[in-house]
Design a protein around this motif. Structure first.
Motif, mmCIF file in Angstrom:
data_model
loop_
_atom_site.group_PDB
_atom_site.id
_atom_site.type_symbol
_atom_site.label_atom_id
_atom_site.label_comp_id
_atom_site.label_asym_id
_atom_site.label_seq_id
_atom_site.Cartn_x
_atom_site.Cartn_y
_atom_site.Cartn_z
ATOM 1 N N ILE A 123 1.692 5.155 -7.208
ATOM 2 C CA ILE A 123 1.496 3.704 -7.206
ATOM 3 C C ILE A 123 0.014 3.374 -7.339
ATOM 4 N N ALA A 124 -0.824 4.074 -6.574
ATOM 5 C CA ALA A 124 -2.270 3.845 -6.651
ATOM 6 C C ALA A 124 -2.768 4.124 -8.062
ATOM 7 N N ASP A 125 -2.291 5.208 -8.680
ATOM 8 C CA ASP A 125 -2.694 5.537 -10.054
ATOM 9 C C ASP A 125 -2.312 4.425 -11.020
ATOM 10 N N LYS B 252 1.593 0.157 1.149
ATOM 11 C CA LYS B 252 0.383 -0.093 1.938
ATOM 12 C C LYS B 252 -0.594 1.070 1.832
ATOM 13 N N MET B 253 -0.078 2.290 1.801
ATOM 14 C CA MET B 253 -0.951 3.455 1.650
ATOM 15 C C MET B 253 -1.625 3.438 0.275
ATOM 16 N N ALA B 254 -0.882 3.067 -0.751
ATOM 17 C CA ALA B 254 -1.445 3.008 -2.108
ATOM 18 C C ALA B 254 -2.550 1.958 -2.187
ATOM 19 N N ARG C 195 -8.455 0.179 -1.776
ATOM 20 C CA ARG C 195 -9.492 -0.447 -0.937
ATOM 21 C C ARG C 195 -10.626 0.533 -0.691
ATOM 22 N N ASN C 196 -10.270 1.768 -0.342
ATOM 23 C CA ASN C 196 -11.297 2.784 -0.087
ATOM 24 C C ASN C 196 -12.127 3.070 -1.322
ATOM 25 N N GLU C 197 -11.539 2.954 -2.481
ATOM 26 C CA GLU C 197 -12.260 3.167 -3.734
ATOM 27 C C GLU C 197 -13.088 1.951 -4.135
ATOM 28 N N GLY C 198 -12.897 0.839 -3.429
ATOM 29 C CA GLY C 198 -13.648 -0.373 -3.734
ATOM 30 C C GLY C 198 -13.100 -1.161 -4.905
#
Length: 122
Positions: free
Chosen positions: A13-15, A50-52, A57-60
């Motif tokens: 999902i993040a990708d 939420k984890m994705a 968020r951590n990557e900005g």
């Protein structure tokens, strides 16, 4: 939809969201769909979504605003990966230079302290 590839769903999902942000489908300032909408879209749980989003968020790449949602951040001021490698190399060089200068100063201080008689031996 999250595929059964062995790669965790939150990373998939993040990708996908990262690709949408970098590709312009999600423009700077635009809101991400809600967690519930993303969970439905990716056929996943709320916690996985939420984890994705947490990774982004951590990557900005996104920023959360309490009570308003999560928005795509303007990434024009964030260095590209290649630029980041150059910056890390510059920082390493600067730290090495500072370490050498500090060692030299400590040596000079130790030498000058050893030459001085102590106050009690005058």
């Amino acid at each position: 939809m999250v595929k059964h590839t062995g790669r965790p769903g939150y990373l998939q999902i993040a990708d996908d969201l990262r690709a949408q942000i970098r590709g312009g489908a999600l423009a700077p300032g635009s809101p991400l769909p809600s967690t519930a909408q993303l969970a439905e879209e990716y056929d996943s749980s709320l916690s996985v979504v939420k984890m994705a989003v947490g990774i982004l968020r951590n990557e900005g790449l996104v920023i959360g605003q309490q009570g308003k949602g999560v928005f795509v951040r303007d990434t024009s001021d964030i260095p590209a990966a290649g630029d980041l490698a150059g910056e890390v190399a510059e920082l390493r060089t600067a730290v090495q230079d500072l370490s050498a200068r500090l060692a030299k100063m400590e040596e000079q201080l130790a030498t000058s302290t050893a030459r001085r008689p102590s106050r009690g031996s005058r």
